[in-house]
Design a protein around this motif. Structure first.
Motif, short mmCIF file in Angstrom:
data_model
loop_
_atom_site.label_atom_id
_atom_site.label_comp_id
_atom_site.label_asym_id
_atom_site.label_seq_id
_atom_site.Cartn_x
_atom_site.Cartn_y
_atom_site.Cartn_z
N ASN A 74 -28.11 7.03 0.67
CA ASN A 74 -27.83 5.82 -0.11
C ASN A 74 -27.10 4.72 0.67
O ASN A 74 -26.16 4.99 1.42
CB ASN A 74 -27.00 6.23 -1.33
CG ASN A 74 -26.75 5.07 -2.26
OD1 ASN A 74 -25.72 4.44 -2.20
ND2 ASN A 74 -27.73 4.77 -3.09
N SER A 75 -27.52 3.48 0.44
CA SER A 75 -26.96 2.33 1.15
C SER A 75 -25.55 1.99 0.71
O SER A 75 -24.83 1.30 1.44
CB SER A 75 -27.86 1.11 0.96
OG SER A 75 -27.90 0.74 -0.41
N ARG A 76 -25.13 2.44 -0.47
CA ARG A 76 -23.78 2.10 -0.92
C ARG A 76 -22.72 2.73 -0.01
O ARG A 76 -21.70 2.11 0.29
CB ARG A 76 -23.59 2.59 -2.37
CG ARG A 76 -22.16 2.47 -2.91
CD ARG A 76 -21.78 1.01 -3.16
NE ARG A 76 -20.37 0.89 -3.51
CZ ARG A 76 -19.36 0.87 -2.64
NH1 ARG A 76 -19.61 0.99 -1.34
NH2 ARG A 76 -18.12 0.73 -3.03
N TRP A 77 -22.98 3.94 0.43
CA TRP A 77 -21.96 4.67 1.19
C TRP A 77 -22.29 4.86 2.66
O TRP A 77 -21.39 4.94 3.50
CB TRP A 77 -21.73 6.06 0.58
CG TRP A 77 -21.38 5.98 -0.87
CD1 TRP A 77 -22.17 6.28 -1.93
CD2 TRP A 77 -20.13 5.51 -1.41
NE1 TRP A 77 -21.50 6.03 -3.10
CE2 TRP A 77 -20.26 5.57 -2.82
CE3 TRP A 77 -18.94 5.06 -0.83
CZ2 TRP A 77 -19.23 5.16 -3.67
CZ3 TRP A 77 -17.91 4.66 -1.67
CH2 TRP A 77 -18.06 4.71 -3.07
N TRP A 78 -23.57 5.01 3.00
CA TRP A 78 -23.89 5.63 4.29
C TRP A 78 -24.56 4.73 5.31
O TRP A 78 -24.50 5.03 6.50
CB TRP A 78 -24.77 6.87 4.06
CG TRP A 78 -24.16 7.79 3.05
CD1 TRP A 78 -24.58 8.01 1.77
CD2 TRP A 78 -22.97 8.58 3.22
NE1 TRP A 78 -23.73 8.89 1.14
CE2 TRP A 78 -22.75 9.27 2.01
CE3 TRP A 78 -22.08 8.78 4.29
CZ2 TRP A 78 -21.65 10.13 1.84
CZ3 TRP A 78 -21.02 9.63 4.12
CH2 TRP A 78 -20.80 10.30 2.90
N CYS A 79 -25.25 3.69 4.89
CA CYS A 79 -25.98 2.85 5.84
C CYS A 79 -25.98 1.41 5.36
O CYS A 79 -25.71 1.14 4.19
CB CYS A 79 -27.42 3.35 6.00
SG CYS A 79 -28.41 3.27 4.47
N ASN A 80 -26.30 0.51 6.30
CA ASN A 80 -26.27 -0.92 5.98
C ASN A 80 -27.70 -1.45 5.84
O ASN A 80 -28.47 -1.40 6.79
CB ASN A 80 -25.55 -1.67 7.10
CG ASN A 80 -25.46 -3.15 6.83
OD1 ASN A 80 -25.69 -3.61 5.70
ND2 ASN A 80 -25.15 -3.91 7.86
N ASP A 81 -28.04 -1.94 4.64
CA ASP A 81 -29.38 -2.51 4.47
C ASP A 81 -29.35 -4.04 4.50
O ASP A 81 -30.36 -4.68 4.23
CB ASP A 81 -30.05 -1.99 3.19
CG ASP A 81 -29.34 -2.40 1.92
OD1 ASP A 81 -28.38 -3.19 2.00
OD2 ASP A 81 -29.76 -1.96 0.84
N GLY A 82 -28.18 -4.60 4.79
CA GLY A 82 -28.09 -6.05 5.00
C GLY A 82 -28.01 -6.87 3.74
O GLY A 82 -27.84 -8.09 3.81
#
Ligand SMILES: *[C@@H]1O[C@H](CO)[C@@H](O)[C@H](O)[C@H]1NC(C)=O
Length: 143
Positions: A74-82
């Protein structure tokens, strides 16, 4: 014929749906079997229910965040989707989680389970894998 070959090349460059045993072997070769006390069968069950072994899987969540790749991280916690707020604990761009080469996704999944929630962070694992007989997920794979 040429068109068919071209189509196959395009498809393989963008997405990979792994065969069950192929994925089991890759996860094992990358140290997932027993990682943080989690067996290979648990990882396989999780990947089956989160993405059906599809590295291209993307699901948008109601809170505006997005889940990416074979482990639906999930982008909220683990990765940057910009385009959404993130803690980016894996220190990566979310698009890296869609790569058919699973190295980044595997390292990030290991980071996820080191958090206090462990593998319970994955709803599909709690729903479909927790407390179940998971032997079928690795059966016949020689792993
Ligand atoms: C990803 O690619 C790198 C560099 O080619 C390779 O060393 C690594 O084994 C690959 N990872 C997986 C999981 O296939």
């Amino acid at each position: 014929m040429r068109a068919v070959v071209l189509l196959l090349l395009v498809a393989s460059a963008c997405a990979e749906v792994y065969d069950r045993c192929e994925l089991a072997r890759i996860l094992k070769a990358n140290g997932m079997d027993g990682y943080w006390g989690i067996s290979l069968a648990n990882w396989m069950c999780l990947a089956e229910w989160e993405s059906h072994y599809n590295t291209d899987a993307i699901h948008h969540d109601s809170d505006g965040s997005t889940d990416y790749g074979i482990f639906q991280i999930n982008s909220r916690w683990w990765c940057n989707d910009g385009h959404s707020v993130t803690s980016n604990a894996c220190g990566i761009s979310c698009s890296e989680l869609l790569n058919p080469n699973l190295s980044v996704a595997i390292e990030c999944a290991k980071r996820v389970v080191r958090d206090p929630n462990g593998i319970s962070a994955w709803v599909a694992w709690r729903t479909h894998c927790q407390g179940q007989d998971l032997s079928s997920y690795v059966a016949g794979c020689g792993v």
